[in-house]
Design an enzyme around this catalytic site. Structure first.
Site, short mmCIF file in Angstrom:
data_model
loop_
_atom_site.label_atom_id
_atom_site.label_comp_id
_atom_site.label_asym_id
_atom_site.label_seq_id
_atom_site.Cartn_x
_atom_site.Cartn_y
_atom_site.Cartn_z
N LYS A 21 54.98 -30.71 -17.44
CA LYS A 21 54.49 -32.07 -17.66
C LYS A 21 53.62 -32.15 -18.91
O LYS A 21 52.89 -31.21 -19.25
CB LYS A 21 53.72 -32.52 -16.41
N SER A 30 52.89 -40.13 -11.63
CA SER A 30 52.92 -39.99 -13.07
C SER A 30 53.91 -38.92 -13.54
O SER A 30 54.21 -38.84 -14.72
CB SER A 30 51.53 -39.67 -13.62
N SER A 37 50.96 -38.45 -7.73
CA SER A 37 51.81 -38.30 -8.91
C SER A 37 52.91 -37.25 -8.79
O SER A 37 53.78 -37.18 -9.65
CB SER A 37 50.97 -38.00 -10.14
#
Length: 465
Positions: free
Chosen positions: A78, A153, A177
């Site tokens: 990420k 997210s 997330s």
């Protein structure tokens, strides 16, 4: 053009999950280079429609330990996590990221598992939104239907795993997330206990550390394999040892069924039906099901919104300290500014809401004197269409929508407890619907064992079918 997008084909990756690929690598039926080439081809085929990648480095991977249990399996990291020599942009246009000097601790754990890091995935600005959308860039789209959000997210990670580009991807979770995009994209997404993996540097800076790293995957065994490897690489003596969880247990569990959200938001029919069906399945497996409440009320929601605003305020006011002279707060999304402004109005309440949030762990733990696991929706409704949660929506409208949507996940972040999203259902239109299992601190084993049992009796849908 079909709104469903996937990259599964008859190449080196095939339909295998990470554990399956690792087994084929050990038998030398396939090589890491062949897997990386397949990732590159699959990303080229689908990412122009999904927009899940920040960067692809299949030609120059960061390779994991050759004796790790998942040695040679490709994965993605990420965009808020540092990989030495690669920039981490945190999903924002407000600064120019420089190459990281060192690996984040969680990256070291992924490498110890043997995973090869072949790129990075998109996220909304600083992970503050529940949809991977931007003020001035293409959104990340859901591979099951590109008209819909992939969640956030860790939205880029979830979109690319669901579409078959990689078998699993790194993710992290500060309010849902990992679990939100897993639910939106039909994946397994486990948020570990606070401290199970190495502390997240972003979360550790804050008064209450909400952020835990993990992965999104297409199988329970992949998630179990990564957690076991991470736990081996860095044991936390404050938590029970985890080990490799390889299947369901025979224990009869007390499962609390939570259908009413802390926010008071109505749970939609598809979500309620999926959670109820899983409860019925678990009852048939011999578990005791009883009604339960969330254990917190609307005051928790208000306190979490104030803390969410504090996080955004720290970005707006402290971005230059974190990122250097290139940081320009004027380039931040409207949602980030709106949350920061909310905190400015709430600033006098800071000692009070922090005190109450710190007491949540004890209140949540009390739930587990009566239940071994809590079963609930992940989200109060299925993933919305692109635009519904765009950061350009009017702030009051957007925050109301977000609080109604992300109704169940933040509690585990504040309490520091483990929770997992499972892809147990779908709408009539084929959009995934997730269910949520929450456990007590350090008890990922029970959640994984129960997840295996659900997966065996209610196999996950495959996008390629």
């Amino acid at each position: 053009m079909s709104p469903r997008v996937h990259a599964f084909t008859d190449d080196a990756l095939g339909d295998d999950d990470a554990v399956g690929l690792a087994e084929r690598l050990r038998r030398r039926e396939v090589s890491p280079a062949e897997l990386r080439a397949a990732v590159a081809a699959r990303a080229a085929a689908v990412d122009p429609r999904l927009h899940g990648l920040v960067a692809e480095h299949t030609a120059e991977p960061v390779t994991g330990e050759p004796d790790g249990p998942l040695a040679g399996v490709p994965t993605l990291v990420k965009d808020n996590t540092e990989v030495r020599g690669r920039p981490a942009g945190h999903g924002t246009a407000a600064f120019t990221p420089a190459p990281a000097r060192e690996h984040a601790e969680v990256v070291r754990q992924l490498l110890a598992a043997g995973l090869d890091l072949v790129g990075s995935t998109r996220m909304p600005e600083y992970g503050l939104n529940a949809s991977t959308e931007f003020a001035a860039a293409e959104p990340t789209r859901n591979p099951w239907d590109t008209r819909f959000s992939a969640g956030a997210s860790s939205g880029g990670a979830a979109a690319l795993v669901a579409a078959g580009v990689v078998p699993l991807a790194h993710a992290n979770d500060g309010g849902g997330s990992i679990r939100i995009p897993a639910a939106a994209c039909g994946l397994v997404g486990l948020k570990p206990s606070r401290g199970r993996l190495a502390p997240n540097a972003n979360g550790a800076r804050m008064p209450i550390d909400l952020v835990t790293d993990g992965v999104v995957s297409r199988s329970v065994r992949d998630t179990a394999a990564v957690l076991a490897a991470a736990d081996r690489a860095r044991r936390n003596p404050a938590l029970p040892p985890l080990g490799l969880v390889e299947g369901p247990a025979r224990r009869r569990l007390r499962i609390g069924l939570v259908l009413d959200s802390p926010t008071g938001a109505a749970v939609d029919a598809d979500t309620r039906e999926t959670v109820t069906a899983v409860a019925e399945l678990l009852a048939k497996q011999g578990h005791e099901i009883s009604e339960a409440g969330a254990g917190v009320g609307t005051r928790f929601v208000d306190d979490f919104l104030d803390y969410w605003g504090l996080l955004a305020f720290s970005v707006v006011t402290g971005g230059r300290l974190l990122h250097g002279r290139t940081f320009d707060p004027h380039l931040l999304d409207p949602l980030t500014h709106g949350l920061a402004d909310h905190y400015r109005r709430a600033m006098a309440r800071t000692p009070v809401f922090l005190h109450r949030l710190r007491r949540v762990a004890a209140a949540h733990a009390e739930q587990f004197t009566r239940h071994d696991v809590l079963l609930s929706p992940v989200l109060a409704h299925t993933t919305p269409e692109i635009g519904w949660l765009a950061p350009t929506q009017p702030f009051e409208q957007l925050t109301a929508r977000l609080l109604d949507y992300v109704a169940f996940t933040p509690l585990a972040n504040v309490a520091g407890t483990p929770a997992v999203a499972l892809p147990a259902g779908a709408t009539a239109g084929g959009i995934p619907v997730g269910v949520h299992l929450a456990g007590t601190l350090g008890d990922e084993r029970t959640l994984l064992e129960l997840a295996y049992a659900i997966e065996a009796d209610r196999p996950w849908r495959r996008i390629q079918d």
